[in-house]
Each structure stands twice: as structure tokens, then as C-alpha cells.
Design an enzyme around this catalytic site. Structure first.
Site, PDB file in Angstrom:
ATOM      1  N   SER A  60      19.786  -7.467  17.836  1.00 25.07           N
ATOM      2  CA  SER A  60      18.689  -6.666  18.375  1.00 25.07           C
ATOM      3  C   SER A  60      18.785  -5.194  17.968  1.00 25.07           C
ATOM      4  O   SER A  60      18.153  -4.350  18.574  1.00 25.07           O
ATOM      5  CB  SER A  60      18.664  -6.779  19.900  1.00 25.07           C
ATOM      6  OG  SER A  60      19.857  -6.224  20.438  1.00 25.07           O
ATOM      7  N   SER A  61      19.549  -4.885  16.933  1.00 27.43           N
ATOM      8  CA  SER A  61      19.733  -3.480  16.558  1.00 27.43           C
ATOM      9  C   SER A  61      18.461  -2.836  16.016  1.00 27.43           C
ATOM     10  O   SER A  61      18.347  -1.617  16.009  1.00 27.43           O
ATOM     11  CB  SER A  61      20.856  -3.343  15.533  1.00 27.43           C
ATOM     12  OG  SER A  61      20.464  -3.890  14.305  1.00 27.43           O
ATOM     13  N   MET A  62      17.483  -3.623  15.566  1.00 28.10           N
ATOM     14  CA  MET A  62      16.220  -3.065  15.064  1.00 28.10           C
ATOM     15  C   MET A  62      15.053  -3.321  16.026  1.00 28.10           C
ATOM     16  O   MET A  62      13.894  -3.155  15.658  1.00 28.10           O
ATOM     17  CB  MET A  62      15.898  -3.648  13.683  1.00 28.10           C
ATOM     18  CG  MET A  62      16.752  -3.103  12.576  1.00 28.10           C
ATOM     19  SD  MET A  62      16.632  -1.321  12.387  1.00 28.10           S
ATOM     20  CE  MET A  62      14.951  -1.130  11.829  1.00 28.10           C
ATOM     21  N   LYS A 109      18.889  -1.470   8.649  1.00 29.73           N
ATOM     22  CA  LYS A 109      18.668  -0.256   9.439  1.00 29.73           C
ATOM     23  C   LYS A 109      17.545   0.559   8.811  1.00 29.73           C
ATOM     24  O   LYS A 109      17.099   0.311   7.706  1.00 29.73           O
ATOM     25  CB  LYS A 109      19.933   0.611   9.502  1.00 29.73           C
ATOM     26  CG  LYS A 109      21.186  -0.103   9.969  1.00 29.73           C
ATOM     27  CD  LYS A 109      21.124  -0.484  11.415  1.00 29.73           C
ATOM     28  CE  LYS A 109      22.421  -1.203  11.806  1.00 29.73           C
ATOM     29  NZ  LYS A 109      22.252  -2.112  12.888  1.00 29.73           N
ATOM     30  N   ASN A 162      16.966   0.344  17.786  1.00 30.98           N
ATOM     31  CA  ASN A 162      17.541   0.192  19.124  1.00 30.98           C
ATOM     32  C   ASN A 162      18.809   1.047  19.157  1.00 30.98           C
ATOM     33  O   ASN A 162      19.926   0.540  19.072  1.00 30.98           O
ATOM     34  CB  ASN A 162      17.837  -1.279  19.403  1.00 30.98           C
ATOM     35  CG  ASN A 162      18.179  -1.549  20.839  1.00 30.98           C
ATOM     36  OD1 ASN A 162      18.241  -0.643  21.656  1.00 30.98           O
ATOM     37  ND2 ASN A 162      18.396  -2.814  21.151  1.00 30.98           N
TER      38      ASN A 162
END
Length: 194
Positions: A60-62, A109, A162
Site C-alpha cells: 500500500s505504499s502508493m 514510487k 502513502n
């Protein structure tokens, strides 16, 4: 007065005869392509696999731009002809300076700064060259602070959308441009939320 109306058989015959005058009269265009058509399809598939790929989003980093399970199309050719730009989403090989990451690990990213920029995260905002950036695509404002970082030539600074749940340049520093593998084009599949 039904005898004055054309019958269904008459309509069918007229329709079949008119089909003969159409360019696709023989319906041969539905056949399997011959040798030349097969070579064109093969070359198309080779070019597609060389210059693009479909990737799976595992974290869920993006988020909210990309969600877990999304399938995306990444093109790999444009950075041979131009430099990466600010706000582009890129895929890249993990930086080697971090232990536990191998060469095959790939991250995704957003580029927030390029070579020559000074970057800092403080007071819940990203500052590039001392100017707070208006980022309407992030999940929430960062709850961390980072030192003022200079981005050297041949490097970019990347952060996940995120910000509070992303392993990115605020942890390991600027990313070498040579590590960038491709650029996000579009999402081609998003699993349903049910």
C-alpha cells in the site's frame, strides 16, 4: 393485405445477395493469419515484451493512487531517450546500500525531486528547494521529519504516495537514475472490493 408485404424468405434472399457485394464477401478475414501475419504478430509480441510489462502492486505504499492487487502497465523505453520528470511514478531496482534487499527486488514510487534539488520533510509537508509542495495525491501528510538532503547529479528523490507507510528515499536517500527500470503508464486491472 398481407400478400403485399414481402415475405421473410424474400427478405432473407435479398439480404444474402447484398452481402455478396460487401468487401468482406468471402469472410476470409476471419481466417488464421498466414506466415506473414504470424510474423507480424510475433514481432509485435516481442516488441511489447521488450518495451513494456505488466506489474502487480503488492503493498500500500502508493495508496491512494495504486491499491494492493492492482495490475499496471509499465513502459521501459522512454528513459533511454529522456530523463525522468518530477511527479512521474517509476519502477526501480532496490538500492544496494540497504541490507536484506536483492537485485531482483523492484519498488514503485513517485519522483519528487531531481538532481540539484534540496529536499526535506518537516511540519507535515514536503519542501523542495525551500518551497512547500502542494501534493493532492498523497494519502495523508507525513508524520516524520527528514534532514535536508541534496540530490546529486545522476540521482532522483522518490517517495511513496502513502508517505507514512512507504520504504523510500526518506529512509535510504536519493535513488540512482540507473536503477530506474520503467515508468508507470496506466492501471489495467483493479480487483473488486467485495
Amino acid at each position: 393485405m398481407s400478400f403485399l408485404r414481402p415475405s421473410a424468405l424474400y427478405q432473407f434472399l435479398i439480404t444474402c445477395l447484398s452481402v455478396r457485394w460487401m468487401p468482406c464477401e468471402s469472410w476470409g478475414f476471419l481466417r488464421w493469419p498466414g506466415l506473414d501475419g504470424s510474423l507480424k504478430i510475433l514481432i509485435g509480441l516481442l516488441l511489447w515484451s521488450t518495451f513494456s510489462e505488466i506489474r502487480f502492486i503488492p503493498s500500500s505504499s502508493m495508496y491512494p493512487t495504486l491499491r494492493i492487487g492492482d495490475r499496471i502497465i509499465v513502459e521501459k523505453a522512454s528513459y533511454y531517450f529522456r530523463n525522468p520528470s518530477i511527479h512521474e511514478i517509476v519502477t526501480f531496482r532496490a538500492p544496494f546500500q540497504h541490507p536484506g534487499l536483492g537485485e531482483e527486488d523492484v519498488f514503485m514510487k513517485r519522483i519528487v525531486a531531481k538532481a540539484g534539488d534540496l529536499v526535506q520533510v518537516r511540519d507535515g509537508s514536503l519542501y523542495v528547494n525551500g518551497i512547500a509542495q502542494n501534493e493532492d495525491f498523497i494519502a495523508e501528510h507525513p508524520k516524520y521529519t527528514s534532514d535536508l538532503t541534496y540530490v546529486p547529479v545522476g540521482y532522483v528523490y522518490v517517495l511513496g504516495d502513502n508517505r507514512n507507510n512507504s520504504f523510500d528515499s526518506h529512509v535510504w536517500g536519493p535513488l540512482p537514475v540507473k536503477n530506474i527500470a520503467g515508468r508507470y503508464l496506466t492501471r489495467c486491472y483493479r480487483p473488486s472490493d467485495s
